[in-house]
Each structure stands twice: as structure tokens, then as C-alpha cells.
Design a protein around this motif. Structure first.
Motif, PDB file in Angstrom:
ATOM      1  N   GLY A 197       0.783  -1.229   0.000  1.00 34.89           N
ATOM      2  CA  GLY A 197       0.000   0.000   0.000  1.00 34.89           C
ATOM      3  C   GLY A 197       0.814   1.278   0.000  1.00 34.89           C
ATOM      4  N   VAL A 198       2.115   1.196  -0.287  1.00 33.64           N
ATOM      5  CA  VAL A 198       2.956   2.392  -0.337  1.00 33.64           C
ATOM      6  C   VAL A 198       3.213   2.803  -1.783  1.00 33.64           C
ATOM      7  CG1 VAL A 198       5.156   3.432   0.327  1.00 33.64           C
ATOM      8  CG2 VAL A 198       3.989   1.896   1.908  1.00 33.64           C
ATOM      9  N   SER A 199       3.843   1.928  -2.570  1.00 35.75           N
ATOM     10  CA  SER A 199       4.070   2.288  -3.974  1.00 35.75           C
ATOM     11  C   SER A 199       2.750   2.423  -4.738  1.00 35.75           C
ATOM     12  CB  SER A 199       5.002   1.283  -4.661  1.00 35.75           C
ATOM     13  OG  SER A 199       4.424   0.003  -4.759  1.00 35.75           O
ATOM     14  N   ALA A 200       1.710   1.727  -4.287  1.00 37.38           N
ATOM     15  CA  ALA A 200       0.399   1.885  -4.935  1.00 37.38           C
ATOM     16  C   ALA A 200      -0.133   3.294  -4.763  1.00 37.38           C
ATOM     17  CB  ALA A 200      -0.597   0.873  -4.369  1.00 37.38           C
ATOM     18  N   ALA A 201       0.190   3.939  -3.630  1.00 36.89           N
ATOM     19  CA  ALA A 201      -0.215   5.331  -3.442  1.00 36.89           C
ATOM     20  C   ALA A 201       0.446   6.220  -4.488  1.00 36.89           C
ATOM     21  CB  ALA A 201       0.139   5.798  -2.033  1.00 36.89           C
ATOM     22  N   HIS A 202       1.686   5.886  -4.867  1.00 35.08           N
ATOM     23  CA  HIS A 202       2.388   6.613  -5.928  1.00 35.08           C
ATOM     24  C   HIS A 202       1.632   6.469  -7.244  1.00 35.08           C
ATOM     25  CE1 HIS A 202       5.634   7.386  -8.898  1.00 35.08           C
ATOM     26  NE2 HIS A 202       6.167   8.150  -7.960  1.00 35.08           N
ATOM     27  N   GLU A 203       1.102   5.274  -7.496  1.00 37.38           N
ATOM     28  CA  GLU A 203       0.324   5.041  -8.718  1.00 37.38           C
ATOM     29  C   GLU A 203      -0.998   5.813  -8.676  1.00 37.38           C
ATOM     30  OE1 GLU A 203       1.633   2.960 -11.333  1.00 37.38           O
ATOM     31  OE2 GLU A 203       0.248   1.261 -11.407  1.00 37.38           O
ATOM     32  N   VAL A 204      -1.649   5.840  -7.515  1.00 38.09           N
ATOM     33  CA  VAL A 204      -2.877   6.626  -7.387  1.00 38.09           C
ATOM     34  C   VAL A 204      -2.578   8.101  -7.634  1.00 38.09           C
ATOM     35  CG1 VAL A 204      -4.691   7.373  -5.787  1.00 38.09           C
ATOM     36  CG2 VAL A 204      -3.987   4.975  -5.831  1.00 38.09           C
ATOM     37  N   LEU A 205      -1.426   8.572  -7.136  1.00 39.26           N
ATOM     38  CA  LEU A 205      -1.018   9.957  -7.363  1.00 39.26           C
ATOM     39  C   LEU A 205      -0.764  10.203  -8.848  1.00 39.26           C
ATOM     40  CD1 LEU A 205      -0.118  12.752  -6.366  1.00 39.26           C
ATOM     41  CD2 LEU A 205       2.122  11.761  -5.837  1.00 39.26           C
ATOM     42  N   ALA A 206      -0.069   9.288  -9.508  1.00 41.01           N
ATOM     43  CA  ALA A 206       0.180   9.431 -10.941  1.00 41.01           C
ATOM     44  C   ALA A 206      -1.133   9.458 -11.722  1.00 41.01           C
ATOM     45  CB  ALA A 206       1.061   8.295 -11.439  1.00 41.01           C
ATOM     46  N   LEU A 207      -2.067   8.624 -11.327  1.00 37.59           N
ATOM     47  CA  LEU A 207      -3.387   8.624 -11.964  1.00 37.59           C
ATOM     48  C   LEU A 207      -4.083   9.964 -11.746  1.00 37.59           C
ATOM     49  CD1 LEU A 207      -4.287   5.008 -10.952  1.00 37.59           C
ATOM     50  CD2 LEU A 207      -4.513   5.842 -13.302  1.00 37.59           C
ATOM     51  N   ALA A 208      -3.957  10.526 -10.549  1.00 35.51           N
ATOM     52  CA  ALA A 208      -4.556  11.830 -10.268  1.00 35.51           C
ATOM     53  C   ALA A 208      -3.933  12.910 -11.148  1.00 35.51           C
ATOM     54  CB  ALA A 208      -4.380  12.176  -8.789  1.00 35.51           C
ATOM     55  N   VAL A 209      -2.613  12.853 -11.334  1.00 37.70           N
ATOM     56  CA  VAL A 209      -1.940  13.807 -12.220  1.00 37.70           C
ATOM     57  C   VAL A 209      -2.496  13.689 -13.639  1.00 37.70           C
ATOM     58  CG1 VAL A 209       0.281  14.396 -13.276  1.00 37.70           C
ATOM     59  CG2 VAL A 209       0.157  13.893 -10.830  1.00 37.70           C
ATOM     60  N   ALA A 210      -2.841  12.463 -14.034  1.00 36.51           N
ATOM     61  CA  ALA A 210      -3.399  12.217 -15.361  1.00 36.51           C
ATOM     62  C   ALA A 210      -4.895  12.505 -15.442  1.00 36.51           C
ATOM     63  CB  ALA A 210      -3.139  10.772 -15.771  1.00 36.51           C
ATOM     64  N   GLY A 211      -5.508  12.868 -14.322  1.00 35.45           N
ATOM     65  CA  GLY A 211      -6.941  13.168 -14.312  1.00 35.45           C
ATOM     66  C   GLY A 211      -7.830  11.958 -14.177  1.00 35.45           C
ATOM     67  N   ILE A 212      -7.287  10.884 -13.590  1.00 31.82           N
ATOM     68  CA  ILE A 212      -8.037   9.634 -13.463  1.00 31.82           C
ATOM     69  C   ILE A 212      -8.215   9.288 -11.983  1.00 31.82           C
ATOM     70  CG2 ILE A 212      -8.078   7.174 -14.048  1.00 31.82           C
ATOM     71  CD1 ILE A 212      -6.082   7.894 -16.340  1.00 31.82           C
ATOM     72  N   PRO A 213      -9.431   9.320 -11.449  1.00 33.97           N
ATOM     73  CA  PRO A 213      -9.645   8.930 -10.052  1.00 33.97           C
ATOM     74  C   PRO A 213      -9.385   7.434  -9.864  1.00 33.97           C
ATOM     75  CG  PRO A 213     -11.569  10.062 -10.980  1.00 33.97           C
ATOM     76  CD  PRO A 213     -10.682   9.725 -12.112  1.00 33.97           C
ATOM     77  N   ALA A 214      -8.837   7.063  -8.720  1.00 32.80           N
ATOM     78  CA  ALA A 214      -8.562   5.650  -8.466  1.00 32.80           C
ATOM     79  C   ALA A 214      -8.665   5.361  -6.979  1.00 32.80           C
ATOM     80  CB  ALA A 214      -7.176   5.266  -8.977  1.00 32.80           C
ATOM     81  N   ALA A 215      -9.060   4.130  -6.671  1.00 32.67           N
ATOM     82  CA  ALA A 215      -9.143   3.662  -5.286  1.00 32.67           C
ATOM     83  C   ALA A 215      -7.864   2.920  -4.922  1.00 32.67           C
ATOM     84  CB  ALA A 215     -10.349   2.738  -5.118  1.00 32.67           C
ATOM     85  N   LEU A 216      -7.522   2.927  -3.647  1.00 36.18           N
ATOM     86  CA  LEU A 216      -6.326   2.260  -3.153  1.00 36.18           C
ATOM     87  C   LEU A 216      -6.702   1.052  -2.302  1.00 36.18           C
ATOM     88  CD1 LEU A 216      -3.210   2.266  -2.693  1.00 36.18           C
ATOM     89  CD2 LEU A 216      -3.630   3.713  -0.690  1.00 36.18           C
ATOM     90  N   TYR A 217      -6.073  -0.082  -2.593  1.00 41.56           N
ATOM     91  CA  TYR A 217      -6.191  -1.255  -1.731  1.00 41.56           C
ATOM     92  C   TYR A 217      -4.982  -1.221  -0.802  1.00 41.56           C
ATOM     93  CZ  TYR A 217      -6.067  -6.241  -0.385  1.00 41.56           C
ATOM     94  OH  TYR A 217      -6.009  -7.428   0.323  1.00 41.56           O
ATOM     95  N   VAL A 218      -5.183  -0.710   0.401  1.00 38.97           N
ATOM     96  CA  VAL A 218      -4.077  -0.484   1.326  1.00 38.97           C
ATOM     97  C   VAL A 218      -3.419  -1.795   1.744  1.00 38.97           C
ATOM     98  CG1 VAL A 218      -3.445   0.368   3.606  1.00 38.97           C
ATOM     99  CG2 VAL A 218      -4.939   1.723   2.154  1.00 38.97           C
ATOM    100  N   GLY A 219      -4.194  -2.815   2.037  1.00 38.73           N
ATOM    101  CA  GLY A 219      -3.618  -4.093   2.468  1.00 38.73           C
ATOM    102  C   GLY A 219      -2.725  -4.711   1.414  1.00 38.73           C
TER     103      GLY A 219
END
Length: 279
Positions: free
Chosen positions: A237-259
Motif C-alpha cells: 500500500g505504499v508504492s500503490a499510493a504513488h500510482e494513485v497519485l500518478a493517476l490523479a496527475v493524469a486526471g483519473i480517479p482511483a481507489a487504493l487497496y491499502v492491504g
């Protein structure tokens, strides 16, 4: 609001009338610990926040970096001077994973104005920014976490999303395929998930994000668009947050699976797919 900020933009904001709170969240998987690095030099005025303990709870059945106790997290943010009406900028050593985790936690728990310093400490220094070894004592903030502002996935949610939407696996491709697994119980991926390593989010310098249009093209090729239902997981759930951030930069909302995979693979009853295809 853009989810990232350049070093030049940050310097301008810090010199203005409404300077953001700065959080130093340097951390690397396997160490060394970030606090000694912070003590040796950090952005002037920045307060250190520990990923292990403040941005994540202790490892357990919920994974290696589960959600923190919100009482602990809230207290740490208030001690750092975080206020609901004041912007926050988070940074790390340059990899961006820990900073993205702090960004996601603050956004998920209700803070509306949080950005990540693109390129982290290295970008700040490259732009001519000075460092300080003074440890600030900010006035206490008033931020109280109110979770739910960003979407969050459970293990069951992730399994369902992989079937009806787009579930991205942000780990290295060899871990996704199951060729190797250096940390968790077993290698492979959640059935239906698509391989999307975080290394594809950054420019040739290895730290700053690719341009929004480039990121949008990258994710579109993986099936992730602004019209799709998108989720992300990684190892913990750490590097995935980086991917969610990259998606946000691209204008794409995304959910995070923390576990993430550390939780998923810890339960032998959950299915595991291997190989290069989603399965």
C-alpha cells in the motif's frame, strides 16, 4: 488543484503570505531510517513524519503497512502544525513512494489541499534550495481526520473490481508474474489485475513524474481512463499510493487497496494468478 508541485513553485509559495506546512517523510523499504537523514538536513521549516508508526500501523493480518490508528495519525499531523485551512506539501528523498502515501492519507482523511514535491529533496537541491538542520517547533495544528474523502478498497472489493473494472498492480513485473517474491508468502497477482509498475510513472531521471498527457496515454493503454472504475495495489500500500497519485496527475480517479499483496497473499484461501496475463 494539481496533486504535485515543482521545487520552483514551492519556493515561491514558501515566500508568500500563505506558506504551506512542510512534511518530510523520507523512508525506504529495508532502510536506512529516514529520521537521521532528516536530522542531517531538510527543507527549512519541515517537520519529520515517520511512515512506520505514524503513516501506517504495525504489520499484521491487514498487511505490512495497514492504515494507521487515526488517533495517532491525527496527533502526529497536529504536532506537525497541519491545519484544515492551510496547504500541506509532503516530500521524501526522491522516490516518491512515502510522499505519495502521506499525500493519500491526508487526502483520504479529509484534507483538501495536499501536494507532493515532484522529485523530492533532490529536486529541491537541484533548483538551488537550501537545507537546514534546525528542528522547528510549529504551533499545534487543528486537523482532525475524517476518513472517506478518497475511495478505499478491501480485499473483497479488490477482487470484485478486478472483474468489473481495472485493477492495477504497481509492483515490479517479475513479482506480478510470480517469478520471484522477496518479501511476501507467495508470488503472483490478484486474478484479473493488470501489471503496471510504478517505474512507468516517472521520467528518465527516475524521480519526477512524466507529463500528464504521457501518464494518461500510459494508463489508457492499460484500460484505465477517467470513465473506468480503477483501483491500485502493490506490496503493502505504499508504492500503490504513488500510482494513485500518478493517476490523479493524469486526471483519473482511483481507489487504493491499502492491504495490497501483503494482506492478500497472507490468506492461503485467496486465489493467486501467475504469469504475464491478468488470469
Amino acid at each position: 488543484m494539481n496533486a504535485i508541485i515543482t521545487a520552483t513553485e514551492l519556493a515561491s509559495d514558501l515566500a508568500g503570505p500563505s506558506a504551506p506546512v512542510l512534511l518530510d517523510v523520507r523512508w525506504q523499504l529495508g532502510g536506512p531510517p529516514g529520521r537521521p537523514e532528516y536530522a542531517a538536513g531538510h527543507l527549512p521549516g519541515a517537520v519529520y513524519a515517520a511512515l512506520d508508526g505514524e503513516l501506517a500501523a504495525a504489520p499484521g493480518e491487514a498487511g505490512r503497512h495497514p492504515l494507521p490508528d487515526l488517533t495517532v495519525f491525527g496527533a502526529a499531523m497536529r504536532a506537525a502544525g497541519v491545519r484544515a485551512d492551510r496547504g500541506v506539501v509532503v516530500y521524501d528523498g526522491g522516490q516518491g513512494w512515502a510522499a505519495a502515501r502521506a499525500w493519500w492519507l491526508l487526502r483520504w482523511s479529509g484534507h483538501s489541499d495536499v501536494r507532493v514535491l515532484d522529485g523530492g529533496l533532490a529536486a529541491w537541491q537541484a533548483s538551488g534550495g537550501a537545507l537546514s538542520d534546525d528542528v522547528p517547533a510549529p504551533a499545534a495544528g487543528d486537523f482532525t481526520p475524517a476518513p472517506g474523502a478518497l475511495p478505499l478498497l478491501t480485499a473483497d472489493d479488490a477482487a470484485q473490481l478486478a472483474r468489473r473494472g481495472v485493477l492495477l498492480d504497481a509492483r515490479a513485473a517479475e513479482r506480478y508474474r510470480g517469478d520471484v517474491e522477496p518479501i511476501d508468502r507467495v508470488g503472483g497477482h490478484i486474478p484479473g489485475a493488470v501489471s503496471a509498475p510504478t517505474t512507468g510513472n516517472v521520467a528518465e531521471d527516475g524521480t519526477t513524474f512524466r507529463a500528464p498527457a504521457e501518464l494518461a496515454d500510459r494508463f489508457a493503454a492499460l484500460g484505465a481512463t477517467a470513465d473506468a472504475e480503477v483501483g491500485v495495489y502493490c506490496g503493502s500500500g505504499v508504492s500503490a499510493a504513488h500510482e494513485v497519485l500518478a493517476l490523479a496527475v493524469a486526471g483519473i480517479p482511483a481507489a487504493l487497496y491499502v492491504g495490497s499483496w501483503s494482506e492478500w497473499s497472507g490468506d492461503p484461501s485467496r486465489p493467486v494468478a501467475t504469469g504475464p496475463e491478468p488470469g
